[in-house]
Design a protein around this motif. Structure first.
Motif, mmCIF file in Angstrom:
data_model
loop_
_atom_site.group_PDB
_atom_site.id
_atom_site.type_symbol
_atom_site.label_atom_id
_atom_site.label_comp_id
_atom_site.label_asym_id
_atom_site.label_seq_id
_atom_site.Cartn_x
_atom_site.Cartn_y
_atom_site.Cartn_z
ATOM 1 N N SER A 71 -1.259 13.056 -15.387
ATOM 2 C CA SER A 71 -0.247 13.670 -14.524
ATOM 3 C C SER A 71 -0.914 14.348 -13.345
ATOM 4 N N CYS A 72 -0.289 14.191 -12.176
ATOM 5 C CA CYS A 72 -0.870 14.752 -10.963
ATOM 6 C C CYS A 72 -0.580 16.250 -10.913
ATOM 7 N N PRO A 73 -1.316 16.983 -10.079
ATOM 8 C CA PRO A 73 -1.094 18.424 -10.012
ATOM 9 C C PRO A 73 0.157 18.787 -9.202
ATOM 10 N N GLY A 74 0.718 17.797 -8.514
ATOM 11 C CA GLY A 74 1.856 18.069 -7.636
ATOM 12 C C GLY A 74 1.346 18.615 -6.305
ATOM 13 N N CYS A 75 2.161 18.460 -5.277
ATOM 14 C CA CYS A 75 1.835 19.019 -3.959
ATOM 15 C C CYS A 75 3.152 19.058 -3.192
ATOM 16 N N GLY A 76 3.080 19.250 -1.880
ATOM 17 C CA GLY A 76 4.309 19.342 -1.101
ATOM 18 C C GLY A 76 5.138 18.071 -1.118
ATOM 19 N N ARG A 77 4.575 16.990 -1.634
ATOM 20 C CA ARG A 77 5.341 15.742 -1.723
ATOM 21 C C ARG A 77 6.160 15.667 -3.009
ATOM 22 N N THR A 78 5.913 16.590 -3.938
ATOM 23 C CA THR A 78 6.620 16.535 -5.225
ATOM 24 C C THR A 78 8.009 17.141 -5.069
ATOM 25 N N LEU A 79 9.042 16.355 -5.385
ATOM 26 C CA LEU A 79 10.407 16.842 -5.168
ATOM 27 C C LEU A 79 11.163 17.018 -6.483
ATOM 28 N N ILE A 127 2.596 10.542 -15.055
ATOM 29 C CA ILE A 127 3.719 11.348 -14.563
ATOM 30 C C ILE A 127 3.284 11.854 -13.186
ATOM 31 N N MET A 128 3.853 11.234 -12.156
ATOM 32 C CA MET A 128 3.324 11.439 -10.813
ATOM 33 C C MET A 128 4.403 11.979 -9.880
ATOM 34 N N GLY A 129 3.977 12.875 -8.992
ATOM 35 C CA GLY A 129 4.927 13.562 -8.130
ATOM 36 C C GLY A 129 5.580 12.695 -7.076
ATOM 37 N N CYS A 130 4.856 11.692 -6.552
ATOM 38 C CA CYS A 130 5.454 10.974 -5.421
ATOM 39 C C CYS A 130 5.128 9.485 -5.437
ATOM 40 N N ILE A 131 5.980 8.754 -4.757
ATOM 41 C CA ILE A 131 5.862 7.295 -4.695
ATOM 42 C C ILE A 131 4.753 6.877 -3.724
ATOM 43 N N VAL A 132 4.377 7.789 -2.825
ATOM 44 C CA VAL A 132 3.390 7.429 -1.805
ATOM 45 C C VAL A 132 2.021 7.202 -2.448
ATOM 46 N N ASN A 133 1.604 8.151 -3.279
ATOM 47 C CA ASN A 133 0.289 8.017 -3.908
ATOM 48 C C ASN A 133 0.365 7.763 -5.404
ATOM 49 N N GLY A 134 1.513 8.083 -6.010
ATOM 50 C CA GLY A 134 1.624 8.029 -7.465
ATOM 51 C C GLY A 134 1.281 6.693 -8.100
ATOM 52 N N PRO A 135 1.930 5.585 -7.684
ATOM 53 C CA PRO A 135 1.702 4.314 -8.388
ATOM 54 C C PRO A 135 0.234 3.891 -8.394
HETATM 55 S S1 SF4 Z 1 0.652 11.869 -6.558
HETATM 56 FE FE1 SF4 Z 1 1.856 12.503 -4.779
HETATM 57 S S2 SF4 Z 1 2.834 14.423 -5.436
HETATM 58 FE FE2 SF4 Z 1 1.160 14.069 -6.861
HETATM 59 S S3 SF4 Z 1 -0.521 15.260 -5.969
HETATM 60 FE FE3 SF4 Z 1 -0.741 13.120 -5.254
HETATM 61 S S4 SF4 Z 1 0.307 13.136 -3.262
HETATM 62 FE FE4 SF4 Z 1 0.977 15.000 -4.337
#
Ligand code: SF4
Length: 457
Positions: free
Chosen positions: A368-376, A400-408
């Motif tokens: 799981s990612c740490p989350g960032c401003g892209r996590t909604l 379990i990833m915060g965003c579609i941009v980097n998550g997949p």
């Molecule tokens: S996967 Fe997306 S939301 Fe999670 S830390 Fe990386 S850029 Fe931020």
């Protein structure tokens, strides 16, 4: 005892990274970068906990522009800690952020190259060279802005976001990850720009450690000695997240490699700082313990006796001491002893260490990612719900990833993925394939469980 690798140093605001300077500790905000109030408040919490650099996601020029306000507010309140802008996919954003932040992180995998398609593309030598020229054309004006504003740069490669171009030539190999970084470094060197820090991160500790070592060797061969930022991405949270980070980062720190570190946890960012501080403080002791553990190996088993003031420190110490030995497969079994902790605690820690080194899987693996401003969406609550329903599925890997941009890309070799796809929307993945797109957030955890259960039937 290992000696610290000699690196050059980079000026980042009023601090320096590398050389003889202390190993710097950093974290990343999870707030919306356009929300100045929340971002300033969170940065203060990170700094008050001991963070020496704070990174923010800057998805576009609007966020990059707002770094000006965040920086001004922090400085007005006496917080001069360097701020870092994190840029993916939009090279123009880096040009803006470089005017307002002390450091800009760019990702060679997506600075100019488009997002990964996971398709195998073929490039002739000419086409490949043309792509490199495109990168240089974008990078040189950015470097000039950085020179003008005294802004440092992190070249931050992630295993999960290598470009199709690099994959086409090198495949998913340590050599490809290192080359992705070296292509950029050579341009920085040609331009005589030295305030550069490098990172190569992966959620797989074996890949991360092997690749960083290869990068050091490759840089040395080309007479480059840039400082290194270490981290295990998508390490997760709680004990397992701490153990995985300590094992990967500790393996390198006990070899004298590393000038700045981030322990990425899917928790509040200020929780990362005391863990990172402990890892740095434990380097001399764990370097010694690692040497002792190395000589103890018999019948494929490392035997290690140690003590610590508390359980968390014990876990971190053990992970740092045996990390490199397990990653290098010097042994694949572990026998921990202590006068303070119970046999069952020690055995479950041994299992967790073997899993973190990817030798033996005895629990569900959460990436799981740490989350960032892209996590909604609420990452921490979602992780807790998914964990509660799946923790009995030994060996299954869930991203379990915060965003579609980097998550997949970043969820590595997960069997299933739960990925934020926009406000209130989630996409579900089976391996690398998206099987449910943009489903409402309140149905998504149940849908994921349904998907896993149907497959298991
Ligand atoms: S996967 Fe997306 S939301 Fe999670 S830390 Fe990386 S850029 Fe931020």
């Amino acid at each position: 005892m290992s000696t610290r690798r000699i690196s050059s140093f980079a000026h980042v605001g009023h601090i320096a990274i590398g050389g003889d300077n202390p190993i710097r500790i950093q974290s990343m905000a999870t707030t919306d970068t356009n929300d100045t109030e929340a971002s300033v408040a969170q940065a203060k919490r990170i700094i008050d906990a001991g963070g020496e650099l704070v990174r923010f996601t800057t998805q576009g020029t609007r966020e990059a522009e707002n770094m000006k306000n965040i920086s001004a507010r922090l400085k007005a309140d006496g917080y001069n800690t360097p701020l870092v802008a994190d840029v993916h996919f939009t090279a123009n954003t880096a040009d803006v952020a470089a005017q307002y932040c002390e450091k800009v992180r760019i990702n060679p995998g997506n600075y100019v190259d488009p997002g990964r398609t996971f398709k195998h593309l073929e490039y002739t030598d000419e086409e490949y060279a043309e792509e490199l020229q495109k990168i240089e054309k974008k990078l040189v004006p950015f470097i000039n802005i950085c020179k003008e504003h005294h802004t440092a740069v992190r070249i931050g490669v992630n295993h999960g976001s290598l470009s199709d171009r690099i994959m086409s030539r090198y495949g998913d190999t340590p050599e490809g990850i290192v080359e992705s970084c070296m292509e950029f470094l050579r341009i920085f060197r040609r331009e005589n720009f030295n305030d550069v820090v490098i990172s190569i991160k992966a959620s797989n500790t074996v890949v991360m450690v092997t690749t960083v070592r290869l990068l050091v060797k490759t840089m040395d061969k080309e007479d480059m000695h840039y400082p290194l930022h270490l981290g295990v991405t998508e390490a997760g949270e709680g004990e397992d997240g701490r153990i995985k980070s300590a094992l990967g980062i500790g393996a390198l720190l006990t070899e004298g490699i590393g000038d700045t570190i981030r322990v990425s946890l899917s928790e509040e960012p200020e929780c990362e700082i005391p863990v990172a501080r402990k890892l740095v403080d434990l380097i001399p002791e764990c370097t010694q313990l690692r040497a002792e553990a190395e000589t103890s190996i018999k019948d494929d088993t490392i035997t290690l006796t140690l003590d610590a003031p508390d359980w968390e420190t014990f876990q971190l110490k053990a992970a740092m001491a045996v990390g490199a030995l397990l990653i290098d497969r010097k042994a694949t079994k572990l026998q921990l002893s202590s006068s303070q902790f119970s046999r069952s605690d020690l055995d479950s820690l041994s299992d967790a260490l073997l899993q973190a080194a990817r030798i033996k899987f005895t629990k569900t693996e959460y990436i799981s990612c740490p989350g960032c401003g892209r996590t909604l969406y609420n990452l921490q609550e979602t992780i807790a719900r998914i964990k509660a329903a799946t923790s009995h599925l030994v060996g299954l890997k869930i991203g379990i990833m915060g965003c579609i941009v980097n998550g997949p890309g970043e969820m590595a070799d997960a069997d299933y993925g739960y990925v934020g796809a926009g406000r209130g929307k989630i996409s579900l993945y089976k391996g690398k394939v998206c099987v449910e797109k943009n489903i409402p957030e309140d149905e998504a955890v149940d849908k994921l469980l349904e998907l896993i259960n149907n497959d298991r039937k």
